[in-house]
Design a protein around this motif. Structure first.
Motif, short mmCIF file in Angstrom:
data_model
loop_
_atom_site.label_atom_id
_atom_site.label_comp_id
_atom_site.label_asym_id
_atom_site.label_seq_id
_atom_site.Cartn_x
_atom_site.Cartn_y
_atom_site.Cartn_z
N GLY A 73 30.00 30.74 27.28
CA GLY A 73 31.35 31.32 26.65
C GLY A 73 31.57 30.71 25.46
N MET A 74 30.85 29.66 25.16
CA MET A 74 31.23 28.94 23.55
C MET A 74 30.69 29.59 22.51
SD MET A 74 32.51 26.90 21.52
CE MET A 74 33.32 25.54 22.34
N PRO A 75 31.50 30.35 21.62
CA PRO A 75 30.90 31.18 20.60
C PRO A 75 30.55 30.61 19.43
CG PRO A 75 33.50 31.27 20.43
CD PRO A 75 32.98 30.35 21.79
N TRP A 76 30.62 29.36 19.19
CA TRP A 76 30.25 28.32 17.99
C TRP A 76 28.91 28.46 17.94
CZ3 TRP A 76 33.52 23.52 18.49
CH2 TRP A 76 34.45 23.68 18.58
N GLU A 77 28.38 28.27 16.71
CA GLU A 77 27.05 27.89 16.27
C GLU A 77 27.22 26.32 16.39
OE1 GLU A 77 24.98 29.83 13.34
OE2 GLU A 77 25.54 31.93 14.01
N PHE A 78 26.27 25.51 16.85
CA PHE A 78 26.21 24.18 16.92
C PHE A 78 25.04 23.65 16.82
CE2 PHE A 78 26.59 20.44 19.92
CZ PHE A 78 27.39 19.52 18.93
N ARG A 79 24.90 22.69 15.79
CA ARG A 79 23.32 21.98 15.58
C ARG A 79 23.44 20.61 14.97
NH1 ARG A 79 21.75 21.90 10.37
NH2 ARG A 79 22.86 22.83 8.85
N PRO A 80 22.60 19.85 15.21
CA PRO A 80 22.41 18.51 14.36
C PRO A 80 21.98 18.75 12.89
CG PRO A 80 20.51 18.73 15.65
CD PRO A 80 21.21 19.85 16.05
N VAL A 81 22.66 18.14 11.81
CA VAL A 81 22.24 18.32 10.67
C VAL A 81 20.91 17.72 10.50
CG1 VAL A 81 23.08 17.53 8.37
CG2 VAL A 81 24.74 18.51 9.85
N VAL A 82 20.46 16.53 10.93
CA VAL A 82 19.35 16.19 10.80
C VAL A 82 18.70 15.92 12.38
CG1 VAL A 82 17.86 14.10 10.06
CG2 VAL A 82 19.75 15.12 8.54
N PRO A 83 17.61 16.50 12.60
CA PRO A 83 17.05 16.64 14.04
C PRO A 83 16.78 15.07 14.34
CG PRO A 83 15.59 17.52 12.61
CD PRO A 83 16.58 17.29 11.66
N GLU A 84 16.45 14.10 13.65
CA GLU A 84 16.11 12.53 14.15
C GLU A 84 16.10 12.00 13.03
OE1 GLU A 84 11.42 12.15 14.10
OE2 GLU A 84 12.21 13.28 15.98
N MET A 85 16.27 10.38 13.42
CA MET A 85 16.22 9.59 12.32
C MET A 85 15.57 8.39 12.81
SD MET A 85 20.20 7.82 12.27
CE MET A 85 20.91 9.07 11.23
N GLU A 86 15.33 7.45 12.37
CA GLU A 86 14.80 6.21 12.52
C GLU A 86 15.72 5.00 12.33
OE1 GLU A 86 10.74 5.18 11.22
OE2 GLU A 86 9.68 6.45 12.71
N ILE A 87 16.05 4.11 13.26
CA ILE A 87 17.02 3.15 13.09
C ILE A 87 16.49 1.50 13.70
CG2 ILE A 87 18.31 3.95 15.21
CD1 ILE A 87 20.98 3.23 13.69
N ARG A 88 16.85 0.80 12.99
CA ARG A 88 16.45 -0.62 13.76
C ARG A 88 17.45 -0.94 15.01
NH1 ARG A 88 15.85 -4.96 9.10
NH2 ARG A 88 18.05 -4.46 9.07
#
Length: 186
Positions: A73-88
């Motif tokens: 029922g949630m009508p929003w579109e929703f996504r990550p801006v960047v699909p992944e990142m590398e981090i220490r």
């Protein structure tokens, strides 16, 4: 002849009362306890929450993937801006998720989250997150929502996590009731 207070009638009434109490405990008492348990232990991929990263930043690099979905029922579109990142490990990361309300009405949403694999949930710590608060998007509004996080250096000492090279942080936005002030104007 058995009356309304016969032994089988009492047993049935007691069983019905017990079932009602069990249903109440299951619906009201167990979910908060389970939520607390998951937050304390990291069980089920539940993350920890902290005010800041612990300090030491290790050389070990992890890939953090971001996943976004919507509840029924949630009508929003929703996504990550960047699909992944590398981090220490120990380094503070900042990621953004984008939400858009394509409807002609304000819509409220609340995000739930999870981390996979489950065993690292307790090491994935959020410093700030849009999921901590109810989000309301106006008609046509598009927003970028931040999440600040780090991977606790304790992960490097966990023998069960030695083979883990990637972590997925997932959010699901669920439709929520509009706050009373906004609901009254619509």
């Amino acid at each position: 002849m058995r009356g309304p207070l016969s032994t089988p009638g009492r047993q049935a009434a007691a069983m019905a009362a017990g079932a009602s109490v069990l249903a109440f405990v299951t619906v009201v008492a167990i979910p908060p306890f389970y939520d607390w348990f998951c937050k304390v232990t990291g069980y089920g991929g539940t993350t920890s929450v902290a005010a800041a990263a612990p300090g030491p930043v290790l050389d070990r690099v992890m890939t953090v993937r971001f996943d976004a979905s919507r509840g029924e029922g949630m009508p929003w579109e929703f996504r990550p801006v960047v699909p992944e990142m590398e981090i220490r490990i120990g380094e503070t990361g900042l990621a953004f998720f984008e939400a858009w309300n394509p409807t002609d009405k304000p819509v409220a949403g609340q995000a739930t989250y999870n981390v996979a694999p489950d065993m690292v949930g307790g090491y994935f710590t959020k410093v700030a997150c849009f999921c901590f608060e109810l989000q309301v998007l106006q008609p046509g509004e598009r927003v970028q929502m931040p999440v600040s996080f780090y991977i606790d250096p304790g992960l490097a000492d966990d023998p069960d996590a030695q083979g883990v090279e990637a972590i997925t942080l997932g959010y699901t936005f669920h439709l929520a009731d509009l706050p009373a002030v906004q609901a009254a104007t619509n």
